[in-house]
Design an enzyme around this catalytic site. Structure first.
Site, mmCIF file in Angstrom:
data_model
loop_
_atom_site.group_PDB
_atom_site.id
_atom_site.type_symbol
_atom_site.label_atom_id
_atom_site.label_comp_id
_atom_site.label_asym_id
_atom_site.label_seq_id
_atom_site.Cartn_x
_atom_site.Cartn_y
_atom_site.Cartn_z
ATOM 1 N N GLU C 284 3.541 30.403 -14.765
ATOM 2 C CA GLU C 284 4.465 30.791 -15.502
ATOM 3 C C GLU C 284 4.156 31.205 -16.824
ATOM 4 O O GLU C 284 4.386 32.277 -17.264
ATOM 5 C CB GLU C 284 5.590 29.522 -15.977
ATOM 6 C CG GLU C 284 6.955 29.707 -16.528
ATOM 7 C CD GLU C 284 7.596 28.517 -16.370
ATOM 8 O OE1 GLU C 284 8.605 28.085 -15.349
ATOM 9 O OE2 GLU C 284 7.630 27.506 -17.386
ATOM 10 N N GLU C 287 2.895 34.754 -16.041
ATOM 11 C CA GLU C 287 4.193 35.389 -16.206
ATOM 12 C C GLU C 287 4.727 35.906 -17.420
ATOM 13 O O GLU C 287 4.993 37.179 -17.973
ATOM 14 C CB GLU C 287 5.227 34.974 -15.262
ATOM 15 C CG GLU C 287 6.464 35.668 -15.009
ATOM 16 C CD GLU C 287 7.515 35.022 -14.155
ATOM 17 O OE1 GLU C 287 7.240 33.771 -13.907
ATOM 18 O OE2 GLU C 287 8.746 35.498 -14.387
ATOM 19 N N CYS C 310 11.981 25.185 -14.473
ATOM 20 C CA CYS C 310 11.504 23.997 -13.742
ATOM 21 C C CYS C 310 12.599 23.108 -13.330
ATOM 22 O O CYS C 310 12.293 21.970 -12.866
ATOM 23 C CB CYS C 310 10.174 23.508 -14.154
ATOM 24 S SG CYS C 310 10.322 23.452 -15.937
ATOM 25 N N SER C 330 12.001 32.673 -15.566
ATOM 26 C CA SER C 330 10.646 32.827 -14.752
ATOM 27 C C SER C 330 10.966 32.651 -13.103
ATOM 28 O O SER C 330 11.895 31.959 -12.787
ATOM 29 C CB SER C 330 9.657 31.627 -15.266
ATOM 30 O OG SER C 330 8.742 31.910 -14.209
ATOM 31 N N LYS C 369 16.966 17.438 -7.907
ATOM 32 C CA LYS C 369 15.837 17.698 -7.078
ATOM 33 C C LYS C 369 16.360 17.374 -5.665
ATOM 34 O O LYS C 369 15.574 17.928 -4.704
ATOM 35 C CB LYS C 369 14.852 16.813 -7.540
ATOM 36 C CG LYS C 369 14.220 17.141 -8.971
ATOM 37 C CD LYS C 369 13.087 17.839 -8.910
ATOM 38 C CE LYS C 369 12.558 18.912 -10.170
ATOM 39 N NZ LYS C 369 12.735 17.944 -11.499
ATOM 40 N N GLU C 372 17.859 20.459 -4.536
ATOM 41 C CA GLU C 372 16.873 21.528 -4.755
ATOM 42 C C GLU C 372 15.895 21.407 -3.216
ATOM 43 O O GLU C 372 15.850 22.549 -2.787
ATOM 44 C CB GLU C 372 15.911 21.339 -5.838
ATOM 45 C CG GLU C 372 14.882 22.716 -5.749
ATOM 46 C CD GLU C 372 13.755 22.317 -7.072
ATOM 47 O OE1 GLU C 372 13.393 21.348 -7.332
ATOM 48 O OE2 GLU C 372 13.594 23.580 -7.842
ATOM 49 N N GLU C 377 15.646 28.093 1.147
ATOM 50 C CA GLU C 377 14.696 29.120 0.886
ATOM 51 C C GLU C 377 13.223 28.186 0.471
ATOM 52 O O GLU C 377 12.121 28.736 0.475
ATOM 53 C CB GLU C 377 14.944 29.986 -0.473
ATOM 54 C CG GLU C 377 15.000 29.267 -1.627
ATOM 55 C CD GLU C 377 16.528 29.058 -2.081
ATOM 56 O OE1 GLU C 377 17.380 28.742 -0.943
ATOM 57 O OE2 GLU C 377 16.999 28.894 -3.164
ATOM 58 N N CYS C 514 13.854 15.382 -18.687
ATOM 59 C CA CYS C 514 13.838 14.517 -17.522
ATOM 60 C C CYS C 514 13.956 13.064 -17.733
ATOM 61 O O CYS C 514 14.223 12.385 -16.908
ATOM 62 C CB CYS C 514 12.654 14.692 -16.597
ATOM 63 S SG CYS C 514 12.316 16.553 -16.285
#
Ligand SMILES: Cc1cc2nc3c(=O)[nH]c(=O)nc-3n(C[C@H](O)[C@H](O)[C@H](O)COP(=O)(O)O)c2cc1C
Ligand code: SF4
Ligand code: SF4
Ligand code: SF4
Ligand code: FES
Ligand code: FES
Lengths: 489, 132, 588
Positions: C284, C287, C310, C330, C369, C372, C377, C514
């Site tokens: 990141e 980037e 994230c 990102s 999560k 996710e 993908e 978090c």
């Protein structure tokens, strides 16, 4: 025949006289003159003073002094304020507001504009239930005509006062008649009340000061301004001035829409105007205030109707529903009927109303089934009191009234249901028995043959017998018996 | 349409409308105009007021009786809907209740045409502020 | 501020105008019970519908009892919180609520932590005098959240979290009266709605109506399967909260005990998501520098500010609500998924096992999560990069099932290579941490100079939206931080309107980051719990010998042995992702 006239029509003064779809007819009957005069010759404070001095109180149920409400809204500083007309009218059986809107829509528009002038609002909203298509149609016509004449819109009567009115439609939920719920509903939110304060006059529609009044309240305004506060306050009782419209229904001969001066007795309403009880039966009770009110009995017939007397007797004025009951009506069932309504109409926000009313209904149901106990009665009373004491809005705070007032006035009926398993008025099906009078029965077997559940036994030419446990109380046997041998107990 | 631009505009307008109506009522045929109001609120319509209104219009037309028929709001006699109010020239208004087509015919044939009262009259049991 | 004087239970109290009776009472030690009420100071969460009516008190001169949570103090008010009338009403109302509740406490996921249960105990309810029909609603199970609405008490806290705080708008009250319930429109299942699975509704639900989907048995199944190698990664925020499940003070760091517990439970390798967080920073950060350089070179098409990516609930949020901006965040995967991708390639190769035989378990503070991990993908040939994601709470349950006395466990260290991390990886667990970690690395990569100080206090804190300008050796870099999706929405709208001055923005869906995730031990409305967890995170960072991601030797090794360059070809294949427009999907 009526010897003298007990009714005075103020709010309904034009209903039935004018063509509601023609503004000219309203104007001929001095329509918009009050608005014109207020705008041209009076300050907002002066108008508010007239309303205050008239003693007019809100007709939507609460009876809050109207002039005071206007003054409160006026005093709040804000860029935008709103005038709202509450035409939700959710009380079952009530149609006072509908009749006014259908018969005289301009009077409401005129009064709202006067209110706008007094409070400093330029926008009026009428919250009307979508189930009132005719009232909506006539309001729309009236708004168009008033705009065409310049009686709504910019610079009304050549002054710099501008005011316009829009309609908002409700889905017909009873609770949306509660003013904070009504405002949320107009904002596109769930129609749920919030705790007051803040009152709408401080923070209402879109958080702005909002004056909410009932249709009938508005209908009184133009006349008061034309005829003066003294004239208005000469009608009625000390603390309740003017008249009240009632939708008289139930077991009276002349059901209909009536308007009587405050202070008229219930007896006059029911027996003189209502023409007494249907079929010569005996009067038993009258429910005022709809599902929020209580039932009044023989003993209350001579109290004069006003806000405070009704509350002191355990009921309330409400919006004007008045349902008369006779000796055939079971008071436990009556309470159950209203609770059924409340359970359906509760918004569900607060637990006492959401769950408590459901439990009240269930207990009443148990009692009408003959399965109640004495303990249930004391639980019923405690729960009714707690729901009343703890609910968030007026709906839950009043929904136990039908239970409490019937328990206060007709405890013997409750006792009969729980102690003797009897319904004195014979309305509770589960509690009645079809019985064959053995002396009158000739044993023709007709009843046994029509009984859909084979609950009747007996030899030919011998007296027959109904098995009460199997009987579903359909009454088919009684209809069939040619000898009148079957009766209900 | 003229806009009402001041209080005196309104007063003038009222006077004009009033005299127009007087003219209509008493003007051309001072003796023959009959006024009929049909209570057309939700309760009236639900009991058939629309049909009665249509029927009366047709029937009066057929008989060439000069009459003004208008709709109005609830008169309050919900138990007796449909209700109509008939005002004969120089007479007090009379309200009839439970009007079906048969009754309407009777009202036209007997009361309107001969002036004789028929059954079904509802006593007016209220006062209205404007009448005082 | 004007002051008002009143008496509460015969005690005189002076409070500021506008204070509620409840707050005033608490200030003098009168603890009025509440149920629906919940307020999280500093986090813009305030739920007071005044609906449960458990907090009612008697106010002299008022006709009805008043809800103390919603009633403002007035001059001269006389309040009695424990009159017979108030106590009877409170208990009766509580009995009513219980009368419409399934009696499944013994097997309920919330038992022992249920506000309804503890209130019933506090009030000493021993009998429910009012019984009757109970409400039943459609159940709903997503990969992340289970809704058992029969247990809902209509406190509306979830609605406040979802609408007012997160501005997602999935949950709202529907139907009327006894039937009313909080649900997505048309009672749709959550996975067919615009839900982000942030889990903030779960975090505040007082009962077992909203809970995470429990995967602990899948984990046990994998562990006992001799054909499988089972490895585990633990997110930074877990170590700062897990101890609470075992009676330790909030903010107690239990990293070492946690590692021991995981080994004892039977994981073959115990790794750290912080390692992957360092990797995220490499990607990141690179980037960001790439975009910045293009921007400085005058490239008009470059997308700035760059947004962090994230937080999976945040990713869901912009996919649903701002799909037109999906090329701004990102493309770096979240640490959980970077870990999975590296584990199933680099590490599986090292172990010489097939990727299907390597089971990757993650322990997360988060419910998103779980969702996710189930995204298509993030899998190869039907095998997910992260096979099972469990929450802090589920890990606590596994520790209990393994009969471990957690507080007595010795400390231990993570395994190598994927257990080594820098302090920068640790602070991913709190709001502001990701961007601070990124700054530590990006600064040094950009300037080729060593940072004089690594603690960027200007990026830390608890306010919902924060900003700071960091001097990259003459180049001022404007940084924005938002936690809570409502705050994220504010910043996104600024970007949309071209008003944003930021070069980089960190966004975390959960209030506090978090540490306040939907899978953490319940805070029961106490914000200091979150604040103490935050402190613990910074404490762990400060104690680390390596503070910057690019200095993590195992990360350096990973690049030389396997990945090549940050943002290189291999990185792009394994560590970057793309986003979807999900707005259409939910139209009905
Ligand atoms: C459950 C409930 C239902 C109500 N329904 C109505 C209604 O249908 N129409 C109405 O005017 N007021 C209704 N009210 C009263 C309104 O809240 C409000 O007091 C009224 O509109 C104020 O107008 P007023 O001062 O002119 O009476 C209701 C109140 C409650 C608690
Ligand atoms: S009293 Fe009933 S209608 Fe009023 S807020 Fe409570 S649940 Fe809603
Ligand atoms: S998980 Fe988050 S987005 Fe989904 S319903 Fe709950 S609060 Fe709303
Ligand atoms: S689901 Fe939980 S948080 Fe939401 S209203 Fe029901 S009990 Fe409250
Ligand atoms: S805590 Fe006050 S009403 Fe629920
Ligand atoms: S213990 Fe399950 S909801 Fe309270």
């Amino acid at each position: 025949m009526v010897k003298y006239k007990k009714q005075i029509r103020i709010a309904l003064r034009n209903c039935g006289f004018i063509n509601p779809e023609n503004v000219d007819e309203y104007i001929v009957r001095e329509g918009y003159a009050a608005l014109g005069n207020a705008l041209t010759n009076m300050t907002p404070e002066e108008v508010i003073d007239v309303i205050k001095n008239s003693g007019l109180r809100g007709r939507g149920g609460g009876g809050f002094p109207t002039g005071l409400k206007w003054e409160l809204t006026r005093k709040v500083d804000a860029d935008q304020k709103y005038v709202v007309c509450n035409a939700d009218e959710g009380d079952p059986g009530a149609f006072m507001d509908r009749s006014i809107l259908e018969g005289d829509p301009h009077t409401v528009l005129e009064a709202m504009a006067i209110n706008g002038y007094c409070t400093g609002a330029s926008k009026g909203l009428i919250y009307i239930r979508a189930e009132y298509p005719l009232a909506i149609k006539r309001l729309k016509i009236a708004i168009d005509q008033a705009r065409e004449y310049g009686l709504l819109g910019e610079d009304i009567f050549g002054t710099n006062f501008s005011f316009d009115v829009e309609l908002r439609y409700g889905a017909g939920a009873f609770v949306c008649g509660e003013e904070t719920a009504l405002i949320h509903s107009m904002e596109g939110l769930r129609g749920e009340p919030t705790v007051k304060p803040p009152f709408p006059s401080e923070s209402g529609y879109k958080g702005m000061p909002t004056n909410v009044n009932n249709v009938e309240t508005y209908a009184n305004i133009p006349v008061i301004l034309l005829k003066g506060a003294d004239w208005f306050s000469s009608i009625g009782t000390e603390k309740s001035k003017g008249t009240k419209v009632f939708a008289l229904a139930g077991k009276v001969n002349n059901v209909g829409l009536i308007e009587v001066p405050m202070g008229t007795t219930l007896r006059e309403v029911i027996f003189d105007i209502g023409g007494g009880i249907k079929d010569g039966k005996k009067f038993k009770a009258v429910q005022t205030g709809g599902p929020s009110g209580g039932c009044l009995t023989e003993n209350h017939l001579d109290i004069s109707i006003d806000y405070d007397n009704l509350i002191a007797s355990g009921s309330m004025m409400g919006s004007g529903g008045m349902i008369v009951m006779d000796e055939d009506d079971c008071m436990v069932s009556m309470a159950k009927f209203y609770l059924d309504f409340t359970v359906e109409e509760s918004c569900g926000k607060c637990s006492p109303c959401r769950i408590g009313n459901k439990r009240l209904y269930e207990m009443l149901d148990t009692i009408t089934q003959g399965k109640g106990t004495l303990e249930d009665l004391s639980k019923l009373r405690n729960l009714a009191n707690v729901v009343k004491d703890t609910s968030l809005c007026g709906l839950g705070q009043t929904s136990p009234n039908p239970v409490l007032s019937t328990m206060d006035n007709f405890l013997d009926e409750y006792m009969a249901h729980v102690k003797d398993g009897k319904c004195p008025s014979g309305q509770c099906k589960a509690l009645m028995s079809y019985i064959i009078n053995a002396d009158a029965c000739v044993g023709c077997t007709l009843c046994a043959r029509v009984c859909p559940v084979d609950a009747i036994s007996g030899e030919k030419k011998m007296a027959h017998l109904i098995d009460d446990d199997a009987c579903i109380k359909c009454g088919a046997c009684m209809d069939k018996c040619k000898f009148g041998a079957i009766f209900i107990q | 349409m003229a806009k009402v631009k001041s209080l005196s505009d309104l007063n003038k307008m009222r006077e004009e409308l009033q005299s127009k109506m007087n003219l209509r009522e008493k003007g051309e045929h001072p003796d023959s105009i009959v006024q009929i109001k049909v209570s057309m609120a939700t309760c009236g319509i639900a009991s058939g007021a629309k049909e009665i209104m249509d029927y009366m219009i047709n029937e009066l037309d057929n008989r060439a009786i000069d009459a003004v028929i208008t709709q109005t709001g609830c008169m309050g006699y919900c138990y007796a809907e449909p209700t109509i109010e008939v005002t004969l020239p120089d007479n007090k208004p009379i309200v009839f209740g439970y009007v079906d087509t048969k009754k309407a015919q009777e009202i036209i044939e007997v009361y309107i045409q001969t002036g004789k009262l028929v059954d079904g009259i509802i006593p007016v049991n209220y006062e209205t502020v404007n009448n005082e | 501020m004007d002051l008002v004087k009143l008496t509460i239970d015969n005690t005189p109290v002076v409070v500021e105008q506008g204070t509620t009776v409840l707050e005033a009472a608490r200030s003098v030690g009168v603890d009025i019970p509440t149920l629906c009420y919940m307020k999280l100071d500093d986090l813009e969460f305030e739920n007071k519908p005044g609906g449960c009516r458990v907090c009612v008190v008697e106010v002299e001169g008022r006709r009805n009892l008043a809800p103390s949570c919603k009633t403002a103090c007035d001059e001269g008010m006389v309040v009695n919180t424990h009159s017979v009338r108030a106590i009877n009403a409170r208990r009766t109302v509580m009995e009513l609520i219980l009368s419409d509740h399934p009696f499944e406490c013994l097997v309920c996921a919330k038992s022992g932590k249920c506000d309804l249960q503890s209130l019933a105990q506090d009030l000493g309810i021993r009998e429910i005098h009012y019984q009757g029909e109970k409400s039943h609603y459609k159940g709903d199970e997503s990969p992340a959240i289970i809704r058992e609405m029969d247990k809902c008490i209509m406190c509306r806290r979830c609605e406040t979290a979802c609408n007012d705080v997160q501005t997602v708008g999935t949950l709202s009250a529907i139907y009327r009266g006894f039937e009313s319930v909080v649900a997505p429109a048309f009672e749709m299942d959550l996975d067919h709605t615009n839900c982000t699975f942030c889990g903030q509704c779960v975090a505040v639900c007082p009962t077992g109506a909203l809970i995470e989907r429990d995967y602990t048995w899948q984990v046990m199944d994998a562990i006992v399967n001799p054909k499988k190698r089972v490895i585990v990664q633990t997110a930074p925020a877990v170590r700062a909260a897990l101890g609470e499940e075992f009676g330790l003070e909030p903010g107690t760091l239990v990293t070492g005990k946690m590692v021991t517990a995981l080994r004892k439970i039977g994981f073959d390798h115990v790794f750290d998501t912080d390692f992957a967080a360092d990797l995220t920073i490499m990607e990141e950060g690179t980037e960001l520098l790439g975009r910045l350089n293009k921007f400085l070179e005058g490239d008009k098409d470059v997308k700035l500010p760059m947004l962090t990516s994230c937080c999976p609930a945040w990713v869901n949020f912009f996919e649903h609500h701002f799909p037109e901006m999906k090329d701004i965040p990102s493309t770096a995967k979240s640490p959980q998924q970077m870990f999975g991708a590296i584990a199933k390639t680099y590490f599986a190769n090292q172990l010489k096992v097939k990727r299907e035989d390597l089971v990757v378990v993650s322990v997360m503070p988060c419910l998103a999560k779980k969702y996710e991990a189930s995204r298509e993908e993030f899998s190869a040939n039907g095998d997910a990069d992260v096979n099972i994601s469990i929450t802090t709470r589920e890990l606590a349950q596994m520790i209990k099932n393994a009969n471990l006395k957690f507080t007595d466990l010795p400390n231990d260290d993570f395994d190598r290579p994927m257990g080594e991390s820098s302090g920068a990886g640790v602070i991913f667990g709190t709001t502001g941490g990701v961007i601070e970690a990124a700054v530590r690395t990006a600064y040094e990569l950009h300037t080729d100079k060593e940072l004089a100080r690594v603690d960027f206090k200007e990026l830390r804190g608890f306010e919902g939206i924060r900003s700071a300008t960091i001097d990259f050796d003459g180049l001022p870099i404007n940084i924005g931080i938002a936690h809570g999706l409502g705050n994220a929405r504010t910043l996104l709208n600024d970007i949309k309107e071209g008003k944003s001055e930021f070069h980089a923005i960190e966004i975390m869906a959960c209030p506090g980051g978090c540490i306040g995730g939907g899978g953490q031990p319940y805070h029961h409305g106490d914000v200091t719990v979150l604040k103490r967890r935050q402190k613990a995170i910074y404490q762990e960072d400060a104690g680390k010998s390596i503070r910057k991601s690019h200095e993590n030797p195992y990360i350096q090794k990973l690049y030389t042995e396997f990945l090549g360059e940050p943002c290189g070809e291999k990185s792009h294949e394994l560590l970057h992702t793309h986003y979807f427009d999900k707005k259409k999907k939910i139209e009905i």
